[in-house]
Design a protein around this motif. Structure first.
Motif, mmCIF file in Angstrom:
data_model
loop_
_atom_site.group_PDB
_atom_site.id
_atom_site.type_symbol
_atom_site.label_atom_id
_atom_site.label_comp_id
_atom_site.label_asym_id
_atom_site.label_seq_id
_atom_site.Cartn_x
_atom_site.Cartn_y
_atom_site.Cartn_z
ATOM 1 N N ALA A 104 0.851 -1.188 0.000
ATOM 2 C CA ALA A 104 0.000 0.000 0.000
ATOM 3 C C ALA A 104 0.886 1.237 0.000
ATOM 4 O O ALA A 104 2.098 1.150 0.237
ATOM 5 N N PRO A 105 0.304 2.407 -0.291
ATOM 6 C CA PRO A 105 1.104 3.637 -0.259
ATOM 7 C C PRO A 105 1.846 3.798 1.071
ATOM 8 O O PRO A 105 1.288 3.553 2.140
ATOM 9 N N GLY A 106 3.106 4.184 0.964
ATOM 10 C CA GLY A 106 3.937 4.370 2.150
ATOM 11 C C GLY A 106 4.760 3.165 2.530
ATOM 12 O O GLY A 106 5.743 3.294 3.273
ATOM 13 N N ASP A 107 4.359 1.966 2.051
ATOM 14 C CA ASP A 107 5.188 0.776 2.302
ATOM 15 C C ASP A 107 6.519 0.927 1.575
ATOM 16 O O ASP A 107 6.613 1.596 0.546
ATOM 17 N N ARG A 108 7.515 0.259 2.110
ATOM 18 C CA ARG A 108 8.855 0.381 1.527
ATOM 19 C C ARG A 108 9.254 -0.887 0.785
ATOM 20 O O ARG A 108 9.002 -1.999 1.250
ATOM 21 N N VAL A 109 9.880 -0.674 -0.374
ATOM 22 C CA VAL A 109 10.342 -1.770 -1.230
ATOM 23 C C VAL A 109 11.844 -1.600 -1.429
ATOM 24 O O VAL A 109 12.282 -0.611 -2.025
ATOM 25 N N ALA A 110 12.623 -2.522 -0.922
ATOM 26 C CA ALA A 110 14.084 -2.438 -1.063
ATOM 27 C C ALA A 110 14.525 -3.137 -2.341
ATOM 28 O O ALA A 110 13.978 -4.179 -2.719
ATOM 29 N N ILE A 111 15.531 -2.556 -2.993
ATOM 30 C CA ILE A 111 16.117 -3.131 -4.198
ATOM 31 C C ILE A 111 17.603 -3.298 -3.942
ATOM 32 O O ILE A 111 18.313 -2.322 -3.678
ATOM 33 N N VAL A 133 10.820 3.473 -2.590
ATOM 34 C CA VAL A 133 11.924 2.621 -3.003
ATOM 35 C C VAL A 133 13.118 2.843 -2.080
ATOM 36 O O VAL A 133 13.528 3.985 -1.854
ATOM 37 N N VAL A 134 13.667 1.768 -1.554
ATOM 38 C CA VAL A 134 14.881 1.834 -0.735
ATOM 39 C C VAL A 134 16.013 1.247 -1.566
ATOM 40 O O VAL A 134 16.021 0.053 -1.872
ATOM 41 N N PHE A 135 16.950 2.087 -1.960
ATOM 42 C CA PHE A 135 18.066 1.635 -2.791
ATOM 43 C C PHE A 135 19.201 1.141 -1.900
ATOM 44 O O PHE A 135 19.759 1.897 -1.104
ATOM 45 N N MET A 136 19.533 -0.143 -2.056
ATOM 46 C CA MET A 136 20.592 -0.753 -1.261
ATOM 47 C C MET A 136 21.874 -0.818 -2.098
ATOM 48 O O MET A 136 21.843 -1.241 -3.261
ATOM 49 N N ASP A 212 4.651 15.852 -2.338
ATOM 50 C CA ASP A 212 5.521 15.861 -1.165
ATOM 51 C C ASP A 212 5.503 14.551 -0.391
ATOM 52 O O ASP A 212 6.040 14.457 0.718
ATOM 53 N N ASP A 213 4.901 13.518 -1.009
ATOM 54 C CA ASP A 213 5.031 12.168 -0.466
ATOM 55 C C ASP A 213 6.413 11.623 -0.805
ATOM 56 O O ASP A 213 7.049 12.034 -1.790
ATOM 57 N N ASP A 214 6.863 10.658 -0.010
ATOM 58 C CA ASP A 214 8.204 10.103 -0.212
ATOM 59 C C ASP A 214 8.248 9.236 -1.464
ATOM 60 O O ASP A 214 7.338 8.439 -1.723
ATOM 61 N N PHE A 215 9.329 9.393 -2.213
ATOM 62 C CA PHE A 215 9.569 8.596 -3.409
ATOM 63 C C PHE A 215 10.633 7.539 -3.160
ATOM 64 O O PHE A 215 10.489 6.375 -3.543
ATOM 65 N N ALA A 216 11.749 7.922 -2.521
ATOM 66 C CA ALA A 216 12.882 6.999 -2.397
ATOM 67 C C ALA A 216 13.699 7.302 -1.156
ATOM 68 O O ALA A 216 13.644 8.400 -0.594
#
Length: 578
Positions: A104-111, A133-136, A212-216
């Motif tokens: 859902a919106p706001g959840d984080r997805v790591a790559i 998106v969480v860039f690892m 202004d919502d978080d993108f990454a």
């Protein structure tokens, strides 16, 4: 940026305009670059009035620039996607993230992977459903991956083979969904291919998302030793992209094309640096969407292979760390080949040696040789220059990219210093990060009334050219990778023979800087660089391991505050005048 990504709407003007005249012309006459003012957290900013609100909107609005979807857009080896095929995969993966992963919106997805096409798809798919998106960093060790996973708390992690194995070895990995990608699919309970195939085109549920919502979240090394998660909003990403799009539109107004100029080619960018860094993600990948550019990914950097790809794909844009420009130059001289399609030779991530500028300009007469300075905290937007300006000032960083940024050079009390005097570079724009993840104190120290304190010391001349002289932060930039000295020192201190350690930057012709360290050893102990490297293997990423060490059995020099005197130690080890 360069004329190679100039939109068709930016017609050449005659006679040439000054830079300010060109800026004023575009702002007044080109709707894409019209300005307004916004207020964020009580701070006023200049902003683009008509730009897309979100990264997902940027994607959908870019179809016209990509030959209404028919243009070749993404190339990886023998694999190719048209723009429509690429966006179709984005849509299907986005729907699967909702329906199969329950995001859902706001959840984080790591790559966590090297530069695979799936990384581009996942970035836009996550953005399409309002996920962050969480860039690892793909070069991190399992310990470093563990830190970022705990810090960011993603619900789902997409990882290629090596990263999936490292994450699966962590004790807490079962708390999150781990999805295998490419060589990470074998034996994985969930795979990218399955999600893509299960995703329904056109089945995406609409989400409410604002600029202004978080993108990454991107991780950047800091002086604390632990990486900081830099939170970037959709507005920040779009502001950076449109600023570069405007630089491209400015170029033919300031320097109108002449009759002997090379033919205009479709913009095509070779991605040679990691997409988990801002240099590749923003001024290459995301800019490619509205610029109508093609993106080519390399599996691994190799100068000779790069020559082949540039020729085959008619690449116009090359943007990498300075070592890659040097490698390319050497490979061309050895092979006797030429790359006539190149129109832009940029450097980011580290400062290009001044001596390299003239050599590149001579070797690539059709290309604008350029440099740029930006930060993870600014979505890579900042300062830059190219062409004659750069040739005349090879030690400078360039001028502030207009039109939404502001810049000041300030003293320790935050007061602006006179022109020509040294101070801290501070910038303000909608492209600046929202905060450091989970670090309110660090955020408050770095962001003050909308101004970002960069930690870089520099000066500005009467024409607006900025020269970066030093860094307040103890950061080593090795081939574009930021390395915190305290991170290295913390690892060195684990060695039983090391009493204290001091890390610092050592100049390097190829990488710009490498890690050096002065060590205070226990009595009778002796260590070599290779022994240190062996000890640190697997503890820190390979690029953080010191390549030069200086050992002594006395305490390291200290300043009057009793803190280790890093500047004096570095000067003594390198034989510099203090």
């Amino acid at each position: 940026m360069s004329e190679d990504v100039a939109p068709a709407m930016a017609a050449a003007a005659a006679p040439p305009m000054t830079l300010q005249q060109a800026i004023d012309h575009l702002v007044a006459n080109e709707p894409a670059f019209a300005l307004t003012e916004i207020t964020l957290n009580g701070v006023r900013y200049k902003a683009f009035r008509n730009c897309p609100d979100t990264v997902a909107a940027l994607l959908s609005q870019s179809r016209g620039a990509q030959d209404n979807g028919a243009a070749d857009y993404l190339v990886y080896g023998v694999e190719r996607w048209t723009f429509d095929a690429f966006t179709d995969e984005v849509d299907r993966v986005a729907e699967a993230l909702q329906s199969q992963c329950g995001l859902a919106p706001g959840d984080r997805v790591a790559i966590a992977m090297r530069n695979y096409p799936e990384m581009l798809v996942l970035t836009l798919a996550a953005a399409s459903i309002g996920a962050v998106v969480v860039f690892m960093n793909a070069w991190w060790t399992a310990t470093e991956l563990d830190y970022a996973l705990h810090d960011s708390g993603p619900a789902v992690v997409f990882a290629d083979g090596p990263r999936r194995a490292a994450i699966a070895s962590l004790p807490q990995h079962a708390r999150r969904t781990l999805v295998g990608v490419r060589d990470g699919e074998e034996g994985a309970a969930m795979t990218y291919s399955d999600l893509r195939d299960q995703g329904r085109a056109g089945g995406l549920r609409a989400v409410t998302l604002g600029p202004d919502d978080d993108f990454a979240i991107m991780y950047s090394s800091g002086t604390t030793g632990s990486p900081k998660g830099v939170v970037q909003t959709h507005r920040a990403a779009i502001s950076a992209v449109y600023s570069w799009l405007m630089q491209a539109a400015l170029a033919p107004l300031v320097a109108p094309p002449g009759p002997d100029d090379p033919p205009v080619l479709r913009p095509s960018a070779l991605v040679t640096t990691p997409l988990f860094h801002v240099t590749a993600l923003y001024p290459l990948f995301l800019l490619s969407l509205p610029a109508g550019a093609k993106i080519i990914l390399m599996h691994k950097w190799d100068a000779n292979d790069a020559i082949r790809v540039i020729k085959q794909e008619q690449v116009t844009r090359f943007l990498g760390v300075p070592t890659q420009s040097a490698d390319l130059l050497e490979a061309l001289e050895t092979s006797g080949q030429d790359l006539p399609s190149l129109r832009f030779m940029g450097a980011g991530g580290a400062k290009r040696p001044a001596a390299q500028v003239a050599s590149l300009a001579a070797r690539f007469p059709r290309a604008v040789v350029a440099t740029g300075w930006g930060m993870t905290e600014t979505c890579a937007l900042g300062i830059g220059m190219g062409g004659e300006d750069y040739i005349l000032r090879p030690d400078a960083a360039g001028r502030l990219h207009p039109p939404v940024q502001e810049l000041r050079i300030t003293d320790d009390d935050g007061n602006e210093v006179p022109t020509g005097e040294i101070g801290e570079i501070t910038v303000k724009s909608p492209a600046v990060m929202r905060c450091y993840l989970n670090q309110p104190d660090a955020t408050a120290e770095t962001l003050r009334d909308g101004w970002l304190l960069t930690g870089d010391l520099g000066c500005i001349d009467a024409e607006g050219f900025v020269t970066i002289l030093d860094r307040k932060k103890n950061i080593i930039i090795r081939g574009g990778e930021n390395i915190a000295c305290l991170d290295v020192e913390g690892a060195l201190h684990r060695h039983p023979d090391v009493i204290e350690a001091c890390a610092f930057a050592v100049p390097d012709d190829r990488l710009g800087e490498v890690v050096g360290a002065a060590l205070h050893l226990r009595a009778g102990a002796h260590l070599t660089a290779s022994q240190i490297a062996e000890f640190l293997q697997g503890t820190v990423a390979h690029y953080k391991i010191p390549e030069k060490i200086w050992c002594q059995h006395d305490a390291l020099p200290r300043a009057s505050t009793e803190k280790t005197d890093r500047r004096a130690i570095r000067a003594r080890c390198l034989g510099l005048n203090t």
